[in-house]
Design a protein around this motif. Sequence first.
Motif, PDB file in Angstrom:
ATOM      1  N   CYS A 142       0.780  -1.349   0.029  1.00 10.03           N
ATOM      2  CA  CYS A 142      -0.174  -0.051   0.064  1.00 10.03           C
ATOM      3  C   CYS A 142       0.857   1.235   0.024  1.00 10.03           C
ATOM      4  N   LYS A 143       0.276   2.426  -0.064  1.00 11.46           N
ATOM      5  CA  LYS A 143       0.845   3.954  -0.006  1.00 11.46           C
ATOM      6  C   LYS A 143       1.587   4.004   1.246  1.00 11.46           C
ATOM      7  N   SER A 144       1.203   3.579   2.373  1.00 12.39           N
ATOM      8  CA  SER A 144       1.861   3.916   4.026  1.00 12.39           C
ATOM      9  C   SER A 144       1.814   2.388   4.701  1.00 12.39           C
ATOM     10  N   PHE A 145       2.480   2.253   5.665  1.00 16.72           N
ATOM     11  CA  PHE A 145       2.797   0.799   6.236  1.00 16.72           C
ATOM     12  C   PHE A 145       1.616   0.915   7.266  1.00 16.72           C
ATOM     13  N   GLU A 146       0.760   1.970   7.775  1.00 20.21           N
ATOM     14  CA  GLU A 146      -0.262   1.811   8.699  1.00 20.21           C
ATOM     15  C   GLU A 146      -1.451   1.321   7.851  1.00 20.21           C
ATOM     16  N   GLU A 147      -1.560   1.663   6.543  1.00 18.35           N
ATOM     17  CA  GLU A 147      -2.808   1.183   5.704  1.00 18.35           C
ATOM     18  C   GLU A 147      -2.387  -0.295   5.454  1.00 18.35           C
ATOM     19  N   ALA A 148      -1.122  -0.682   5.018  1.00 20.37           N
ATOM     20  CA  ALA A 148      -0.932  -1.998   4.671  1.00 20.37           C
ATOM     21  C   ALA A 148      -1.131  -2.644   5.998  1.00 20.37           C
ATOM     22  N   VAL A 149      -0.815  -2.682   7.117  1.00 14.87           N
ATOM     23  CA  VAL A 149      -0.928  -3.440   8.165  1.00 14.87           C
ATOM     24  C   VAL A 149      -2.380  -3.420   8.406  1.00 14.87           C
ATOM     25  N   ASP A 150      -3.260  -2.305   8.313  1.00 12.62           N
ATOM     26  CA  ASP A 150      -4.622  -2.301   8.640  1.00 12.62           C
ATOM     27  C   ASP A 150      -5.534  -3.300   7.534  1.00 12.62           C
ATOM     28  N   VAL A 151      -5.051  -3.541   6.262  1.00 20.71           N
ATOM     29  CA  VAL A 151      -5.571  -4.149   5.501  1.00 20.71           C
ATOM     30  C   VAL A 151      -5.020  -5.595   5.799  1.00 20.71           C
ATOM     31  N   ALA A 152      -3.827  -5.878   5.945  1.00 14.47           N
ATOM     32  CA  ALA A 152      -3.353  -7.213   6.071  1.00 14.47           C
ATOM     33  C   ALA A 152      -4.103  -7.909   7.638  1.00 14.47           C
ATOM     34  N   CYS A 153      -4.206  -6.967   8.431  1.00 10.93           N
ATOM     35  CA  CYS A 153      -4.868  -7.596   9.604  1.00 10.93           C
ATOM     36  C   CYS A 153      -6.509  -7.813   9.634  1.00 10.93           C
ATOM     37  N   SER A 154      -7.040  -7.121   8.454  1.00  5.78           N
ATOM     38  CA  SER A 154      -8.661  -7.103   8.062  1.00  5.78           C
ATOM     39  C   SER A 154      -8.621  -8.571   7.511  1.00  5.78           C
ATOM     40  N   SER A 155      -7.672  -8.966   6.689  1.00  7.46           N
ATOM     41  CA  SER A 155      -7.524 -10.232   5.896  1.00  7.46           C
ATOM     42  C   SER A 155      -7.355 -11.379   7.024  1.00  7.46           C
ATOM     43  N   LEU A 156      -6.450 -11.224   7.886  1.00  6.20           N
ATOM     44  CA  LEU A 156      -6.457 -12.053   8.822  1.00  6.20           C
ATOM     45  C   LEU A 156      -7.360 -12.332   9.718  1.00  6.20           C
ATOM     46  N   GLU A 157      -8.273 -11.073   9.938  1.00  2.00           N
ATOM     47  CA  GLU A 157      -9.459 -11.582  10.912  1.00  2.00           C
ATOM     48  C   GLU A 157     -10.468 -12.231  10.316  1.00  2.00           C
ATOM     49  N   ARG A 158     -10.520 -12.042   8.856  1.00  2.00           N
ATOM     50  CA  ARG A 158     -11.619 -13.200   8.094  1.00  2.00           C
ATOM     51  C   ARG A 158     -10.919 -14.583   8.112  1.00  2.00           C
ATOM     52  N   ARG A 159      -9.805 -14.617   8.249  1.00  2.07           N
ATOM     53  CA  ARG A 159      -9.273 -15.958   7.922  1.00  2.07           C
ATOM     54  C   ARG A 159      -9.253 -16.929   9.416  1.00  2.07           C
ATOM     55  N   LEU A 160      -9.098 -15.954  10.376  1.00  3.94           N
ATOM     56  CA  LEU A 160      -9.062 -16.336  11.830  1.00  3.94           C
ATOM     57  C   LEU A 160     -10.693 -16.899  12.177  1.00  3.94           C
ATOM     58  N   LYS A 161     -11.765 -16.084  11.647  1.00  3.39           N
ATOM     59  CA  LYS A 161     -13.003 -16.449  11.900  1.00  3.39           C
ATOM     60  C   LYS A 161     -13.366 -17.531  11.203  1.00  3.39           C
ATOM     61  N   LYS A 162     -12.728 -17.935   9.894  1.00  2.00           N
ATOM     62  CA  LYS A 162     -13.332 -18.744   9.082  1.00  2.00           C
ATOM     63  C   LYS A 162     -12.523 -20.143   9.907  1.00  2.00           C
ATOM     64  N   ARG A 163     -11.552 -20.228  10.224  1.00  2.00           N
ATOM     65  CA  ARG A 163     -10.861 -21.282  11.194  1.00  2.00           C
ATOM     66  C   ARG A 163     -11.526 -21.417  12.367  1.00  2.00           C
ATOM     67  N   LYS A 164     -11.940 -20.477  13.084  1.00  2.00           N
ATOM     68  CA  LYS A 164     -12.845 -20.793  14.501  1.00  2.00           C
ATOM     69  C   LYS A 164     -14.170 -21.521  13.857  1.00  2.00           C
ATOM     70  N   GLU A 165     -14.604 -21.029  13.194  1.00  2.00           N
ATOM     71  CA  GLU A 165     -15.854 -21.745  12.453  1.00  2.00           C
ATOM     72  C   GLU A 165     -15.871 -23.191  12.028  1.00  2.00           C
ATOM     73  N   LYS A 166     -14.743 -23.303  11.275  1.00  2.00           N
ATOM     74  CA  LYS A 166     -14.487 -24.765  11.030  1.00  2.00           C
ATOM     75  C   LYS A 166     -14.257 -26.016  12.131  1.00  2.00           C
ATOM     76  N   LEU A 167     -13.503 -25.231  13.127  1.00  2.00           N
ATOM     77  CA  LEU A 167     -13.220 -25.785  14.446  1.00  2.00           C
ATOM     78  C   LEU A 167     -14.402 -26.118  15.089  1.00  2.00           C
ATOM     79  N   ARG A 168     -15.398 -25.039  15.217  1.00  2.00           N
ATOM     80  CA  ARG A 168     -16.739 -25.147  15.969  1.00  2.00           C
ATOM     81  C   ARG A 168     -17.419 -26.331  15.230  1.00  2.00           C
ATOM     82  N   ILE A 169     -17.550 -26.518  13.938  1.00  2.00           N
ATOM     83  CA  ILE A 169     -18.117 -27.534  13.316  1.00  2.00           C
ATOM     84  C   ILE A 169     -17.754 -28.886  13.611  1.00  2.00           C
ATOM     85  N   LYS A 170     -16.452 -28.879  13.621  1.00  2.00           N
ATOM     86  CA  LYS A 170     -16.021 -30.297  13.827  1.00  2.00           C
ATOM     87  C   LYS A 170     -16.332 -30.715  15.324  1.00  2.00           C
ATOM     88  N   VAL A 171     -16.288 -29.917  16.261  1.00  2.00           N
ATOM     89  CA  VAL A 171     -16.744 -30.467  17.638  1.00  2.00           C
ATOM     90  C   VAL A 171     -18.171 -30.532  17.870  1.00  2.00           C
TER      91      VAL A 171
END
Length: 100
Positions: free
Chosen positions: A71-100
Amino acid sequence: MKVYAQSVNFNADVKLINFLQNRLDKLETFYDKVISSDVYLKLGNTSAKENKIVEIKLNVPKDKFMVKKQCKSFEEAVDVACSSLERRLKKRKEKLRIKV
Protein backbone atom coordinates in the motif's frame (compact mmCIF):
# COMPACT_ATOMS: atom_id res chain seq x y z
CA MET A 1 0.64 -12.06 21.77
CA LYS A 2 4.31 -11.76 20.93
CA VAL A 3 5.02 -9.67 17.86
CA TYR A 4 8.41 -9.95 16.19
CA ALA A 5 8.81 -6.98 13.85
CA GLN A 6 11.66 -6.63 11.39
CA SER A 7 12.13 -3.66 9.10
CA VAL A 8 14.07 -4.13 5.87
CA ASN A 9 15.94 -1.24 4.19
CA PHE A 10 14.82 1.34 6.79
CA ASN A 11 14.47 1.90 10.54
CA ALA A 12 10.93 1.67 11.88
CA ASP A 13 9.96 4.33 14.40
CA VAL A 14 8.30 3.64 17.74
CA LYS A 15 4.88 4.92 16.59
CA LEU A 16 4.76 2.36 13.77
CA ILE A 17 5.79 -0.50 16.06
CA ASN A 18 3.17 0.51 18.66
CA PHE A 19 0.48 0.78 15.97
CA LEU A 20 1.45 -2.66 14.71
CA GLN A 21 1.33 -4.19 18.21
CA ASN A 22 -2.07 -2.64 19.00
CA ARG A 23 -3.59 -3.74 15.69
CA LEU A 24 -2.33 -7.31 16.02
CA ASP A 25 -3.51 -7.52 19.64
CA LYS A 26 -7.05 -6.93 18.37
CA LEU A 27 -6.83 -10.22 16.44
CA GLU A 28 -7.00 -12.10 19.73
CA THR A 29 -10.64 -11.05 20.09
CA PHE A 30 -11.47 -13.17 17.03
CA TYR A 31 -9.31 -16.20 17.85
CA ASP A 32 -7.76 -16.45 21.31
CA LYS A 33 -5.22 -19.20 20.54
CA VAL A 34 -2.81 -17.01 18.55
CA ILE A 35 0.75 -17.79 19.69
CA SER A 36 2.89 -15.17 17.97
CA SER A 37 3.34 -13.21 14.80
CA ASP A 38 6.32 -12.39 12.61
CA VAL A 39 6.05 -9.08 10.76
CA TYR A 40 8.33 -7.91 7.95
CA LEU A 41 8.13 -4.27 6.91
CA LYS A 42 9.81 -3.63 3.55
CA LEU A 43 10.35 -0.71 1.22
CA GLY A 44 9.87 -1.74 -2.38
CA ASN A 45 12.46 -0.83 -5.00
CA THR A 46 9.88 0.76 -7.30
CA SER A 47 9.32 4.47 -7.74
CA ALA A 48 5.55 3.98 -7.50
CA LYS A 49 3.66 5.44 -4.55
CA GLU A 50 2.56 2.02 -3.34
CA ASN A 51 5.99 0.76 -2.34
CA LYS A 52 5.37 -0.13 1.33
CA ILE A 53 5.13 -3.91 1.78
CA VAL A 54 3.93 -5.66 4.94
CA GLU A 55 4.19 -9.42 5.42
CA ILE A 56 2.54 -10.95 8.49
CA LYS A 57 2.97 -14.57 9.48
CA LEU A 58 0.55 -15.54 12.24
CA ASN A 59 1.32 -18.66 14.27
CA VAL A 60 -1.64 -20.59 15.66
CA PRO A 61 -1.67 -24.18 16.94
CA LYS A 62 -1.23 -26.65 14.06
CA ASP A 63 -1.33 -23.89 11.42
CA LYS A 64 0.24 -20.68 10.10
CA PHE A 65 -1.38 -17.83 8.21
CA MET A 66 0.65 -15.67 5.83
CA VAL A 67 -0.56 -12.36 4.42
CA LYS A 68 1.36 -9.95 2.19
CA LYS A 69 -0.01 -6.50 1.35
CA GLN A 70 1.39 -3.51 -0.53
CA CYS A 71 0.00 0.00 0.00
CA LYS A 72 0.93 3.69 0.10
CA SER A 73 1.72 3.68 3.84
CA PHE A 74 2.72 1.06 6.35
CA GLU A 75 -0.28 1.85 8.55
CA GLU A 76 -2.68 1.23 5.67
CA ALA A 77 -0.91 -2.00 4.72
CA VAL A 78 -1.00 -3.26 8.32
CA ASP A 79 -4.70 -2.40 8.57
CA VAL A 80 -5.57 -4.21 5.32
CA ALA A 81 -3.45 -7.23 6.26
CA CYS A 82 -5.05 -7.48 9.71
CA SER A 83 -8.52 -7.27 8.19
CA SER A 84 -7.61 -10.17 5.94
CA LEU A 85 -6.27 -12.12 8.92
CA GLU A 86 -9.49 -11.41 10.85
CA ARG A 87 -11.53 -13.07 8.10
CA ARG A 88 -9.19 -16.08 8.00
CA LEU A 89 -9.26 -16.49 11.79
CA LYS A 90 -13.06 -16.29 11.87
CA LYS A 91 -13.23 -18.95 9.16
CA ARG A 92 -10.82 -21.21 11.08
CA LYS A 93 -12.77 -20.78 14.31
CA GLU A 94 -16.00 -21.65 12.50
CA LYS A 95 -14.44 -24.82 11.04
CA LEU A 96 -13.24 -25.89 14.48
CA ARG A 97 -16.70 -25.26 15.92
CA ILE A 98 -18.29 -27.47 13.23
CA LYS A 99 -15.87 -30.35 13.95
CA VAL A 100 -16.73 -30.39 17.66
